[in-house]
Design a protein around this motif. Structure first.
Motif, mmCIF file in Angstrom:
data_model
loop_
_atom_site.group_PDB
_atom_site.id
_atom_site.type_symbol
_atom_site.label_atom_id
_atom_site.label_comp_id
_atom_site.label_asym_id
_atom_site.label_seq_id
_atom_site.Cartn_x
_atom_site.Cartn_y
_atom_site.Cartn_z
ATOM 1 N N LEU A 48 0.830 -1.203 0.000
ATOM 2 C CA LEU A 48 0.000 0.000 0.000
ATOM 3 C C LEU A 48 0.868 1.259 0.000
ATOM 4 O O LEU A 48 0.525 2.246 -0.660
ATOM 5 C CB LEU A 48 -0.927 -0.012 1.217
ATOM 6 C CG LEU A 48 -2.268 0.627 1.027
ATOM 7 C CD1 LEU A 48 -2.990 0.075 -0.194
ATOM 8 C CD2 LEU A 48 -3.121 0.440 2.254
ATOM 9 N N THR A 49 1.981 1.221 0.698
ATOM 10 C CA THR A 49 2.892 2.363 0.704
ATOM 11 C C THR A 49 3.481 2.589 -0.686
ATOM 12 O O THR A 49 3.523 3.732 -1.173
ATOM 13 C CB THR A 49 4.018 2.135 1.729
ATOM 14 O OG1 THR A 49 3.432 1.987 3.030
ATOM 15 C CG2 THR A 49 4.998 3.283 1.741
ATOM 16 N N VAL A 50 3.917 1.534 -1.321
ATOM 17 C CA VAL A 50 4.475 1.653 -2.677
ATOM 18 C C VAL A 50 3.413 2.183 -3.640
ATOM 19 O O VAL A 50 3.687 3.076 -4.458
ATOM 20 C CB VAL A 50 5.037 0.295 -3.152
ATOM 21 C CG1 VAL A 50 5.368 0.321 -4.634
ATOM 22 C CG2 VAL A 50 6.255 -0.084 -2.334
ATOM 23 N N ALA A 51 2.198 1.659 -3.547
ATOM 24 C CA ALA A 51 1.115 2.110 -4.434
ATOM 25 C C ALA A 51 0.812 3.590 -4.223
ATOM 26 O O ALA A 51 0.636 4.341 -5.188
ATOM 27 C CB ALA A 51 -0.133 1.270 -4.212
ATOM 28 N N PHE A 52 0.768 4.029 -2.955
ATOM 29 C CA PHE A 52 0.458 5.426 -2.706
ATOM 30 C C PHE A 52 1.581 6.338 -3.173
ATOM 31 O O PHE A 52 1.320 7.406 -3.740
ATOM 32 C CB PHE A 52 0.160 5.692 -1.229
ATOM 33 C CG PHE A 52 -0.248 7.113 -0.990
ATOM 34 C CD1 PHE A 52 -1.522 7.536 -1.317
ATOM 35 C CD2 PHE A 52 0.648 8.034 -0.500
ATOM 36 C CE1 PHE A 52 -1.909 8.860 -1.135
ATOM 37 C CE2 PHE A 52 0.285 9.358 -0.320
ATOM 38 C CZ PHE A 52 -0.999 9.767 -0.628
ATOM 39 N N ILE A 53 2.822 5.947 -2.971
ATOM 40 C CA ILE A 53 3.947 6.772 -3.438
ATOM 41 C C ILE A 53 3.931 6.870 -4.966
ATOM 42 O O ILE A 53 4.166 7.939 -5.530
ATOM 43 C CB ILE A 53 5.288 6.229 -2.902
ATOM 44 C CG1 ILE A 53 5.363 6.482 -1.403
ATOM 45 C CG2 ILE A 53 6.467 6.860 -3.625
ATOM 46 C CD1 ILE A 53 6.558 5.859 -0.712
ATOM 47 N N ALA A 54 3.633 5.754 -5.630
ATOM 48 C CA ALA A 54 3.537 5.785 -7.100
ATOM 49 C C ALA A 54 2.413 6.721 -7.548
ATOM 50 O O ALA A 54 2.578 7.500 -8.495
ATOM 51 C CB ALA A 54 3.313 4.380 -7.638
ATOM 52 N N TRP A 55 1.283 6.659 -6.867
ATOM 53 C CA TRP A 55 0.137 7.523 -7.187
ATOM 54 C C TRP A 55 0.508 8.985 -6.959
ATOM 55 O O TRP A 55 0.196 9.854 -7.778
ATOM 56 C CB TRP A 55 -1.045 7.075 -6.344
ATOM 57 C CG TRP A 55 -2.168 8.027 -6.085
ATOM 58 C CD1 TRP A 55 -2.708 8.301 -4.866
ATOM 59 C CD2 TRP A 55 -2.935 8.791 -7.017
ATOM 60 N NE1 TRP A 55 -3.735 9.195 -4.989
ATOM 61 C CE2 TRP A 55 -3.900 9.514 -6.304
ATOM 62 C CE3 TRP A 55 -2.878 8.951 -8.389
ATOM 63 C CZ2 TRP A 55 -4.800 10.374 -6.904
ATOM 64 C CZ3 TRP A 55 -3.787 9.823 -8.995
ATOM 65 C CH2 TRP A 55 -4.738 10.508 -8.252
#
Length: 122
Positions: A48-55
């Motif tokens: 979830l952290t990786v997804a949010f940083i990518a977003w």
């Protein structure tokens, strides 16, 4: 003046147990229950952290390099940049709510069991 109250008992309702030793902490850290708790946390938090940083980076990159797209009017004076910017706030609150729910159902019961076992063994 003497009182009739009995002396405080060892291990009574108002006393705290002795803290666990370093060896107990190490043993618990190496237990399969602790490994499962750590896996449950990491399998939720890291992706979830990786997804949010990518977003977030997508939003920043679009703001810097796709000005025409970000300036596209959606309705009235509302453009794509404003909608995506507000979506950043929305996703932040949704992730916080989702993590809170995950922690309450999956992490907290396991952590409480470990804590109880350590306090009983101390």
């Amino acid at each position: 003046m003497a009182t009739d109250a009995p002396p405080p008992s060892k291990g009574g309702p108002g006393t705290r147990p002795a803290p666990p030793s370093t060896a107990q902490f190490v043993a618990e850290q190496e237990s399969p229950e602790f490994a499962e708790l750590r896996r449950a946390h990491r399998s939720f938090a890291f992706p979830l952290t990786v997804a949010f940083i990518a977003w977030y980076l997508l939003y920043v990159l679009l703001s810097n390099y796709a000005g025409g797209f970000m300036g596209t009017k959606v309705f009235g004076n509302i453009n794509v940049a404003l909608v995506l910017g507000l979506a950043q706030f929305l996703t932040t609150f949704l992730i916080a709510w989702w993590y809170s729910r995950h922690a309450a159902t999956k992490l907290d019961p396991r952590a409480e069991a470990i804590k109880s076992r350590m306090e009983d063994g101390a």
